[in-house]
Design a protein around this motif. Structure first.
Motif, mmCIF file in Angstrom:
data_model
loop_
_atom_site.group_PDB
_atom_site.id
_atom_site.type_symbol
_atom_site.label_atom_id
_atom_site.label_comp_id
_atom_site.label_asym_id
_atom_site.label_seq_id
_atom_site.Cartn_x
_atom_site.Cartn_y
_atom_site.Cartn_z
ATOM 1 N N LEU A 99 60.711 77.693 36.487
ATOM 2 C CA LEU A 99 60.077 77.103 37.665
ATOM 3 C C LEU A 99 58.619 77.530 37.788
ATOM 4 O O LEU A 99 57.768 76.736 38.188
ATOM 5 N N GLU A 100 58.328 78.762 37.444
ATOM 6 C CA GLU A 100 56.933 79.231 37.462
ATOM 7 C C GLU A 100 56.101 78.443 36.453
ATOM 8 O O GLU A 100 54.967 78.063 36.731
ATOM 9 N N SER A 101 56.688 78.155 35.305
ATOM 10 C CA SER A 101 55.997 77.371 34.284
ATOM 11 C C SER A 101 55.708 75.957 34.786
ATOM 12 O O SER A 101 54.616 75.418 34.573
ATOM 13 N N VAL A 102 56.691 75.353 35.471
ATOM 14 C CA VAL A 102 56.486 74.014 36.036
ATOM 15 C C VAL A 102 55.389 74.061 37.097
ATOM 16 O O VAL A 102 54.503 73.195 37.140
ATOM 17 N N LYS A 103 55.432 75.086 37.946
ATOM 18 C CA LYS A 103 54.418 75.242 39.004
ATOM 19 C C LYS A 103 53.015 75.343 38.393
ATOM 20 O O LYS A 103 52.071 74.707 38.871
ATOM 21 N N GLU A 104 52.894 76.118 37.319
ATOM 22 C CA GLU A 104 51.591 76.270 36.665
ATOM 23 C C GLU A 104 51.143 74.953 36.036
ATOM 24 O O GLU A 104 49.956 74.608 36.088
#
Length: 104
Positions: free
Chosen positions: A70-75
């Motif tokens: 999810l952090e990767s998607v957010k970035e």
């Protein structure tokens, strides 16, 4: 098995000859070193949810994997240009307005 594939018992490594590889099975256990306090916290958390310590650790690892995805998607969203976001919104609106037949 590791990822559905059993690791080789041995392999030929150039310059080293035959090298023994790991011999894992899905039922093997291992020891990890943690403080007594951390062990007790983990055991209490597992018991609270009716889980074994192993199942609780698996749940924690899964949660961390999800958090990283999810952090990767957010970035990735943060790096998306304004025009890219507009194109995405238009495509979503088009799909949402599509009349799809009911599944049978």
């Amino acid at each position: 098995m590791l990822g559905g594939v059993s690791p080789p018992a041995s392999e030929v490594v150039p310059g080293r000859g035959i090298v023994e590889g790991p011999r894992y099975t899905s039922s093997m256990t291992t020891t990890i070193k943690v403080s007594d306090d951390l062990r007790d916290r983990l055991k209490d958390q597992a018991a609270r949810d009716g889980l074994t310590l192993g199942a609780h650790l698996e749940r924690l690892a899964d949660a961390e994997d999800r958090r990283r995805r999810l952090e990767s998607v957010k970035e990735a969203i943060a790096r998306t240009s304004a025009s890219g976001l507009e194109e995405y919104a238009a495509e979503v609106a088009e799909w949402e307005s599509t009349d799809l037949p009911a599944a049978s």
